[in-house]
Scaffold this motif. Structure first.
Motif, PDB file in Angstrom:
ATOM      1  N   PRO A  46       0.799  -1.235   0.000  1.00 16.03           N
ATOM      2  CA  PRO A  46       0.000   0.000   0.000  1.00 16.03           C
ATOM      3  C   PRO A  46       0.828   1.280   0.000  1.00 16.03           C
ATOM      4  CG  PRO A  46      -0.030  -1.034   2.163  1.00 16.03           C
ATOM      5  CD  PRO A  46       0.610  -2.014   1.231  1.00 16.03           C
ATOM      6  N   SER A  47       2.075   1.197   0.462  1.00 17.71           N
ATOM      7  CA  SER A  47       2.909   2.402   0.520  1.00 17.71           C
ATOM      8  C   SER A  47       3.618   2.687  -0.810  1.00 17.71           C
ATOM      9  CB  SER A  47       3.963   2.269   1.627  1.00 17.71           C
ATOM     10  OG  SER A  47       4.806   1.149   1.385  1.00 17.71           O
ATOM     11  N   LEU A  48       3.516   1.771  -1.756  1.00 19.69           N
ATOM     12  CA  LEU A  48       4.155   1.963  -3.064  1.00 19.69           C
ATOM     13  C   LEU A  48       3.281   2.877  -3.913  1.00 19.69           C
ATOM     14  CD1 LEU A  48       6.509   1.088  -4.962  1.00 19.69           C
ATOM     15  CD2 LEU A  48       4.990  -0.736  -5.809  1.00 19.69           C
ATOM     16  N   PRO A  49       3.766   4.068  -4.248  1.00 16.58           N
ATOM     17  CA  PRO A  49       2.948   5.015  -5.025  1.00 16.58           C
ATOM     18  C   PRO A  49       2.559   4.441  -6.388  1.00 16.58           C
ATOM     19  CG  PRO A  49       4.895   6.086  -4.117  1.00 16.58           C
ATOM     20  CD  PRO A  49       5.093   4.618  -3.930  1.00 16.58           C
ATOM     21  N   LYS A  50       1.407   4.840  -6.869  1.00 19.45           N
ATOM     22  CA  LYS A  50       0.938   4.347  -8.161  1.00 19.45           C
ATOM     23  C   LYS A  50       1.924   4.647  -9.277  1.00 19.45           C
ATOM     24  CE  LYS A  50      -4.116   4.020  -7.850  1.00 19.45           C
ATOM     25  NZ  LYS A  50      -4.177   2.688  -8.494  1.00 19.45           N
ATOM     26  N   GLU A  51       2.495   5.832  -9.257  1.00 21.39           N
ATOM     27  CA  GLU A  51       3.414   6.206 -10.326  1.00 21.39           C
ATOM     28  C   GLU A  51       4.697   5.379 -10.310  1.00 21.39           C
ATOM     29  OE1 GLU A  51       3.931   9.266  -6.964  1.00 21.39           O
ATOM     30  OE2 GLU A  51       2.291   8.189  -7.973  1.00 21.39           O
ATOM     31  N   LYS A  52       4.920   4.641  -9.216  1.00 19.83           N
ATOM     32  CA  LYS A  52       6.103   3.789  -9.131  1.00 19.83           C
ATOM     33  C   LYS A  52       5.795   2.344  -9.526  1.00 19.83           C
ATOM     34  CE  LYS A  52       8.903   6.931  -7.315  1.00 19.83           C
ATOM     35  NZ  LYS A  52      10.121   7.402  -8.013  1.00 19.83           N
TER      36      LYS A  52
END
Length: 479
Positions: A368-374
């Protein structure tokens, strides 16, 4: 030829049709399951799409280019198709005929020296550019975003037109120089073989041409077959590849004068598939350069256009700026979609689209902490045997550590496939129908921008076969 009044009226019609569907076109299919994007469609449209067979759904994009009536089985979808058909650049009378159908280019009979797609593009665009050079007495050309300089090399070598080929990437410039050097010794022989094909003969080879008293590659080419009175000259000093950034608002005539003294007062500005903001930059450079008398620009990569910046790529026209109209990156990405190819293929989206949408909900749970853009995983689907293999490869690439089991991954996939698989296909096919509309807004805005600046002799010209080269429209102007 359209006037600012006609163009602005057409732009208003396009925007009016698109506005109620902005939420749909601004979506990303990756979020289809996580955000339940299918619910954005009207309930009746959902029902009509879900009632279609896979074959009917696969053929849906093709209906945009035909007059087939599906009002009985899908009245709402049929109504949308009808509106979209009535809001094309051609129907709105914004496209000028290129009048190139009867023109023959020697390049059409050439040995393969570039990819088939590029050959088609260079052949068609060079025809229009050559005609415009003659009609406007253009002394030289500036090719912005020249890439490997395919177009520049043809114009300089086959037609003896001085060209400054500018690209921001040093690698492209070096590649163009090497390619030009390697081809230079072969051009004459290539032209001879092309002329022989034009005459219906089997092309000869160097050894055969070396016999009978004629030196290699010096077979006489009939003057009426060449496309320029100087066609047989070499391109020595006619092509100048440069690595350079073009600043907004600059007079590129100064650069022309350095390379070709005396030609800076009457030159043309061309660009074949200028990426992202380079297309708007080309238009602005045309306006800010007094010596630039001719423009022919085919843009691409609308997803890379910037917004909300001093030199933004969209919108350009004061008319659209005053309305504070914007397009999200997903909408601009949709405009790049090759709908004509999709229409002729009659196929549904690849399984990787569903895989990626399911992966997104799994990533939201395990990372959940992984940003969408990543969450960029590239094209790993083609290297994956099944969804579980795909998900594991994605975890490795994204450096996600999770204890989720293969069985649980498969269970999540099966449940979502059953619930959302058909909906995803329906949404993808229906959303794709708006691709030409979004592109039409972008191109009409560019045309109106030039007209607002007093460039009345400007138009959109369709140059390419869209099944070969989807970004097929050129902005053509003279001043």
């Amino acid at each position: 030829m359209s006037t600012p009044t006609i163009t602005s009226s057409a732009l208003d019609k396009l925007v009016t049709l698109l506005t109620p569907h902005l939420e749909l076109v601004n979506t990303c299919m990756v979020d289809m399951i996580e955000q339940d994007l299918f619910s954005l469609l009207a309930v009746q449209v959902q029902s009509e799409l879900l009632s279609m067979t896979e074959d009917q759904l696969g053929r849906l994009p093709a209906l945009l280019f035909t007059a087939r009536d599906i009002s009985k089985e899908a009245p709402e979808v049929d109504s949308m198709l009808d509106q979209l058909r009535r809001h094309t650049l051609e129907v709105l009378d914004l496209v000028k005929d290129s009048n190139l159908e009867m023109d023959t280019s020697m390049l059409e009979f050439w040995d393969k020296i570039m990819p088939e797609k590029k050959t088609h593009e260079v052949c068609q665009m060079s025809k229009l550019v050559i005609k415009s050079v003659k009609n406007n007495n253009i002394g030289c050309l500036v090719d912005l975003g020249s890439g490997k300089a395919y177009l520049s090399q043809v114009l300089a070598t086959l037609h003896s037109i001085p060209v400054v080929a500018i690209d921001s990437q040093e690698g492209n410039t070096r590649g163009a120089e090497i390619r030009e050097k390697n081809l230079k010794v072969k051009w004459q022989g290539l032209k001879v073989r092309a002329v022989e094909r034009m005459e219906g003969k089997s092309p000869s080879n160097r050894k055969k041409r070396g016999k009978g008293g004629k030196s290699k590659d010096t077979l006489e080419v009939p003057r009426e077959k060449v496309e320029s009175t100087k066609d047989l000259e070499t391109s020595d000093n006619l092509l100048v590849p440069l690595t350079q950034f073009v600043e907004e608002g600059s007079d590129i005539g100064e650069l022309v004068e350095k390379q070709f003294p005396g030609k800076s007062n009457n030159f043309g500005l061309i660009g074949l598939h200028t990426c992202g903001n380079l297309a708007p930059t080309s238009l602005r450079t045309f306006l800010s350069s007094p010596g630039a008398k001719f423009l022919c620009n085919v843009g691409c990569c609308y997803n890379h256009l910037t917004q909300d910046s001093p030199n933004q790529g969209f919108p350009l026209s004061h008319h659209l700026l005053s309305q504070h109209f914007t397009l999200g990156r997903s909408a601009r990405m949709l405009a790049v979609q090759p709908l004509d190819r999709l229409a002729t293929s009659n196929t549904l989206p690849n399984k990787s689209l569903l895989w990626r949408a399911v992966l997104e909900i799994i990533l939201a749970r395990v990372a959940p902490s992984l940003p969408k853009e990543k969450r960029i995983i590239g094209r790993i689907a083609t290297k994956s045997n099944n969804f579980v293999d795909y998900a594991r490869k994605a975890f490795v690439k994204l450096k996600v550590e999770t204890e989720i089991s293969d069985e649980e991954l498969l269970d999540i996939f099966d449940k979502n496939k059953n619930k959302f698989g058909a909906k995803l296909q329906c949404l993808y096919q229906y959303r794709a129908l708006f691709s030409p509309l979004v592109e039409a807004v972008i191109l009409t805005d560019r045309l109106l921008f030039l007209q607002e600046q007093g460039v009345s002799n400007s138009s959109l010209v369709r140059l390419f076969d869209r099944t070969i080269s989807p970004r097929s429209y050129a902005i053509v102007a003279t001043k």
